[in-house]
Scaffold this active site. Sequence first.
Site, PDB file in Angstrom:
ATOM      1  N   GLU A  80       0.831  -1.203   0.000  1.00  0.00           N
ATOM      2  CA  GLU A  80       0.000   0.000   0.000  1.00  0.00           C
ATOM      3  C   GLU A  80       0.869   1.258   0.000  1.00  0.00           C
ATOM      4  OE1 GLU A  80      -3.026  -0.056  -0.541  1.00  0.00           O
ATOM      5  OE2 GLU A  80      -3.616  -2.109  -0.069  1.00  0.00           O
ATOM      6  N   ARG A  90     -17.987  -0.540   5.712  1.00  0.00           N
ATOM      7  CA  ARG A  90     -19.082  -1.190   4.987  1.00  0.00           C
ATOM      8  C   ARG A  90     -19.776  -2.205   5.862  1.00  0.00           C
ATOM      9  NH1 ARG A  90     -19.200  -5.932   2.464  1.00  0.00           N
ATOM     10  NH2 ARG A  90     -16.941  -6.162   2.688  1.00  0.00           N
ATOM     11  N   CYS A 143      -8.066  -2.068   8.286  1.00  0.00           N
ATOM     12  CA  CYS A 143      -6.721  -2.099   7.698  1.00  0.00           C
ATOM     13  C   CYS A 143      -6.190  -0.680   7.492  1.00  0.00           C
ATOM     14  CB  CYS A 143      -6.735  -2.855   6.374  1.00  0.00           C
ATOM     15  SG  CYS A 143      -6.814  -4.652   6.551  1.00  0.00           S
ATOM     16  N   HIS A 165      -1.356  -5.673   1.923  1.00  0.00           N
ATOM     17  CA  HIS A 165      -2.531  -6.537   1.857  1.00  0.00           C
ATOM     18  C   HIS A 165      -2.131  -7.857   1.194  1.00  0.00           C
ATOM     19  CE1 HIS A 165      -5.720  -3.328   2.586  1.00  0.00           C
ATOM     20  NE2 HIS A 165      -6.116  -4.363   3.299  1.00  0.00           N
TER      21      HIS A 165
END
Length: 213
Positions: A80, A90, A143, A165
């Site tokens: 990342e 979500r 995360c 990830h």
Amino acid sequence: MKTILLTGFEPFGGESINPSWEVARALDGEQIGDARVVARCLPCVFGAALSSLKQSLREHPPALVLALGQAGGRSDLSLERVAINIDDARIADNAGRQPIDEPVVEGAAAAYFSTLPIKAMMAGLREAGFPAGISQTAGTFVCNHVFYGLQHFLRGGPVRSGFMHIPLLPEQAAHLPGQASMALKTMVDGVRLALALAMRVDVDVRQSGGSIS
């Protein structure tokens, strides 16, 4: 001996396993160069994850930190680039919290970049045959929450840090037709190499790369 702090997460979203912790604990205690890996499992809970991370940083002052997280739908080891100052969940975390459009750290910077040599790490992983890439988004769940908190805690200091990830394990993807996965050994070997590259590369390489995923 120097310390590499390597973190993973507990299972979440109804899963019984989280590859990020399986990889981290497989590397716990290993010596990489002149450093030893210390692995810690973070709760998949907003706020509590950062408290646990901060405690680990205090107890094991690191030379380098890599946080790992599970990313269903990804097929490579995704380094990342940037963490953003927003929690926008979500689904609920493991404590039932579901923040919407809330800052990770009130009044802090809008974003922080990884301070790891992510392009060199990607190049070295690919050269060794591992699927790897640069990702421009760590999402807005726990995360990213941890990635942002990590970079905020260490801002301006000498310790380099970032987030990767990793895909689902085959047993997780077995009930999800078409879902990408990666064997645990492949991920362990890839993360081991990524850490070695991060420890020995002082100046990142300049090359194009990266995707929105």
